[in-house]
Design a protein around this motif. Sequence first.
Motif: not given
Length: 145
Positions: A18, A119-120, A124
């Motif tokens: 990420s 997704p990161s 998040w």
Amino acid sequence: MSIFMPILIGLIAVSLMSLIPEPHRRRVNAVVVAGAGAAYLSGGGLGHWEFVLPVVMSYVAYRGLESWTFIGIGWLLHTAWDVLHHLKGSPILPFAEHSSFGCAICDPVIALWCFAGGPSIIGWARTRLSRRPVVPIGAPSGQPE
């Protein structure tokens, strides 16, 4: 072997990935999954069949350069190979008897992240742990003037 550590390793892996900004994150993951396809080549536990996974993973990784779904599929293919090696008795790390079992638990964690679009996790976590409420521009702040 505890299943906690392989899950933790998978979570650490996606957290570290990420840190790589997009669009590079997907492409780096495609290269990593291609390398994972060759992880068992030195062991030879499945004989000539060991050459099947690197060929299939090369194609999947190539498609993964533009698709998170293909990268996730690659990790699930590697999971299946881990299970075969665990049952055959030729672990990914020759000095760690249950390493293929652990890898078979870790890989789906990474695959799920890939199916979610990579997704990161850091981003998040920052938004979830932020204590400050986000107030839209122009909205009343709730404080008297």
